[in-house]
Design a protein around this motif. Structure first.
Motif: not given
Lengths: 251, 397
Positions: A47, A58, A91-94, A96, A160, B138, B148, B272-274, B292, B296, B298, B300-301, B304, B344-345
């Motif tokens: 991102y 990004r 997806d499970d990263a905490t 970036n 993007q 995921s 999980k 997965q997560f979007f 999401r 996490t 985060n 940026w999630d 999602k 974060n689209k």
């Protein structure tokens, strides 16, 4: 005399078997290949806007299959793995930062002359489908298989871009490379040492990937923004998979 | 020294009480010992392996080593799934929000718990939920992936104050009073005493049942995949080609609908997560439901959510995590328009059509009502009524 003969024969057998043991006792060590995603030599950050030509891009997803990881020693080849899946952006990263993905193999200790890595899924495996593999196999991943192409998605790079610095992304980067025509195997000729605790890193640099013949790959051109949906048209995928040889380095 | 009868009774009573407390205090894994409030060892324990029936073209299912599928386990899980015994007032079961006729959803925008309080999210379909573990990147159930595994997920609704609003000790106490359940837990897991019935075993049984909720392979789409070229009519076929970004139809280029990137594979979800752009958000912290991002941490999630399966999607309205769209027509309208701006689209959420360069920008044109109709028809071709009518997964009570 008969007893002496038996004793001598026994000693001979012991000696021979001992020699045989020595020849097969070749030390084997763990060898780790750590895959890293970078942008301009720095760890890739999901991102984060990167300066690209005179605009910004990004990235949000980056993963790849690799096949036939082979150590080379002259003409001798030592295969480490058939196929692996490397996901830098799970997806499970905490956070970036792109994940470093270590793959551990075992090989006979020594110094090799190089390493060969296939990028994508080699054709005989690509002819199969996820249902052909047990659940934990790298090729059992349904999300990495493109029904329309009857091919695994060899690599995914998504992101993007903002072409005019107005704060709105208007470039959508969707590179899903697949099909046998774009499978590439590259050899990196350099000393590879296998010893206890040894390993190398494989860096995949996205800036280099999108730098074709020392030119920015123009991401503002719509047809450059995605891999074609036509199985017969692998133009963009070919550009990228060909350029992997410049974007990947083994250190 | 003389011992009177009353002294003997008091001592015996104290001793017996202590033994009973020790025995009932254990609700974890079976512990060998001579003392038990109820001995189940007279009940035969001979579990039979359960073979999951799945379409041949479906991938293998991951079965955790510590919860092998057995006939007895699946049968027990099915009863627990449909039995309101797990909820605080014995009025709601798992099936209250996951009903077969809704492809294991409740067809509500958001689900309502035993106290009449509405949750904030819609019940997800459980069709092919066994494949969550097969997904690429995921490993998570619920819309936000906070559990999980099926075994971990099954523990949560019981104690959720908005859902079943119970405690596991209470739920287990009720289960242990049931002769039928004591027998079934013994037959499924080989426990030796009723106090061995635990929440972990209950969750394992429910997970086993959920793993058999697999497509029948009889949808029109599956028939087409199996080689019946006439299973899909021309419109459905065009819809399929756009869904999977396959391009050409009778020599004419179709626009990509980009659906399969999030709803891919034979299960039509990668789990997965979007962030699919259903809400405007100037900042990453602007989302009403962080989705999401709650898991996490985060940002940026934020916003999602897990992509649901599109199999039986015509049966599982309303749509999105909060059920905001009542029809597939509305859903398609959202995606055709390209979603609302947010940092974060996902890049696949852009206006549908053929991309063209206009100045320095890319614009999308040429997505017609026919294309929308074709997509809609293809989505209906994913309907698998054989699955929802499968007698093996109906309410056993």
């Amino acid at each position: 005399m008969k007893q002496l003969g038996l004793i001598l024969f026994s000693m001979l057998l012991i000696t021979l078997s001992s020699c045989k043991d020595k020849t097969t006792e070749t030390p084997v060590s763990d060898y780790t290949l750590t895959f890293k995603a970078t942008y301009n030599g720095q760890p890739l950050e999901k991102y984060k806007y990167y300066d690209y030509s005179d605009y910004k891009v990004r990235f949000s997803r980056f993963n790849t299959y690799i096949s036939d990881v082979i150590l080379l020693k002259g003409t001798e080849e030592v295969k480490l793995s058939d196929v692996e899946w490397v996901d830098f952006t799970p997806d499970d990263a905490t956070n970036n930062l792109a994940l470093e993905v270590p793959l551990q193999f075992q090989a006979t200790e020594g110094t090799y002359t190089g390493i060969k890595i296939g990028f994508g899924v080699r054709p005989d495996l690509n002819a199969k489908r996820p249902s052909d593999f047990p659940a934990n196999h790298p090729l059992a991943k349904e999300t990495e298989y493109w029904l329309g192409w009857k091919s695994y998605i060899f690599s995914k790079v998504e992101g993007q871009g903002d072409s005019n610095a107005d704060g709105n992304d208007d470039i959508f980067l969707l590179y899903h490379c697949g099909s046998d025509a774009v499978y590439r195997s590259y050899t990196f000729n350099q000393p590879i040492v296998v010893a206890p605790g040894s390993g190398n890193s494989v860096e995949m640099d996205l800036k280099k990937l999108f730098t074709i013949n020392n030119q920015w790959y123009d991401l503002r051109i719509p047809t450059n923004q995605y891999t074609s949906n036509n199985p017969a048209d692998v133009t963009v995928a070919t550009v990228l998979m060909d350029n992997l040889v410049n974007a990947v380095s083994v250190k | 020294m003389r011992i009177y009868l009353w002294q003997w009774l008091v001592v015996s009573g104290i001793f017996g009480t202590v033994l009973f407390m020790v025995a009932c205090g254990n609700n974890g894994s079976p512990t060998p010992g001579p003392v038990s409030a109820c001995d189940l060892t007279d009940i035969p324990y001979n579990p039979q392996p359960y073979t999951i029936v799945k379409p041949a073209h479906f991938p293998e299912i991951f079965i955790p080593a510590d919860n092998p599928m057995t006939v007895e386990g699946v049968q027990l899980g099915r009863r627990l799934f449909y039995d309101p015994i797990l909820s605080g007032d014995s009025t709601q079961s798992c099936s209250s929000c996951h009903l077969p006729h809704g492809s294991f959803t409740d067809n509500k925008d958001v689900s309502v718990g035993i106290d009449g309080i509405a949750g904030r999210r819609s019940a997800m379909s459980l069709l092919n939920v066994a494949y969550v573990r097969n997904s690429a990147t995921s490993d998570g159930l619920f819309w936000d992936g906070r559990s999980k595994s099926l075994e971990a997920q099954a523990l949560k609704p019981v104690e959720d104050p908005i859902e079943m609003h119970n405690t596991w000790p209470n739920a287990l106490a009720k289960i242990r009073e049931s002769e039928d359940y004591k027998t079934r837990f013994r037959k499924a897991f080989g426990i030796t005493a009723c106090e061995d019935i635990s929440q972990e075993l209950a969750a394992k049984a429910i997970a086993q049942f959920e793993r058999i909720l697999i497509s029948s392979g009889n949808s029109k789409f599956d028939q087409y995949l199996a080689g019946d070229n006439f299973a899909l009519d021309d419109e459905e076929l065009d819809g399929k080609l756009m869904f999977f970004d396959e391009g050409l139809s009778n020599g004419l280029q179709l626009p990509d609908a980009e659906c399969f990137h999030c709803h891919g594979g034979l299960t039509l979800t990668g789990n997965q997560f979007f962030n699919n752009g259903i809400d405007s958000a100037g900042l990453l912290t602007d989302f009403k439901d962080l989705g999401r991002g709650e898991v996490t941490l985060n940002e940026w999630d934020n916003g999602k959510f897990r992509a649901p399966t599109l199999r039986n999607i015509a049966m599982s309205a309303p749509y999105m995590h909060d059920g905001r769209f009542v029809s597939l027509d509305e859903v398609l309208g959202h995606y055709i328009a390209g979603g609302k701006p947010r940092p974060n689209k996902d890049p696949f959420i852009h206006p549908l059509g053929f991309p063209m360069q206009q100045g320095t920008q890319t614009v999308y044109t040429g997505f017609t009502p026919y294309h929308k109709q074709a997509l809609l028809k293809f989505l209906h071709a994913l309907t698998d009524s054989t699955f929802v009518n499968n007698p093996d997964i109906q309410n056993p009570f």
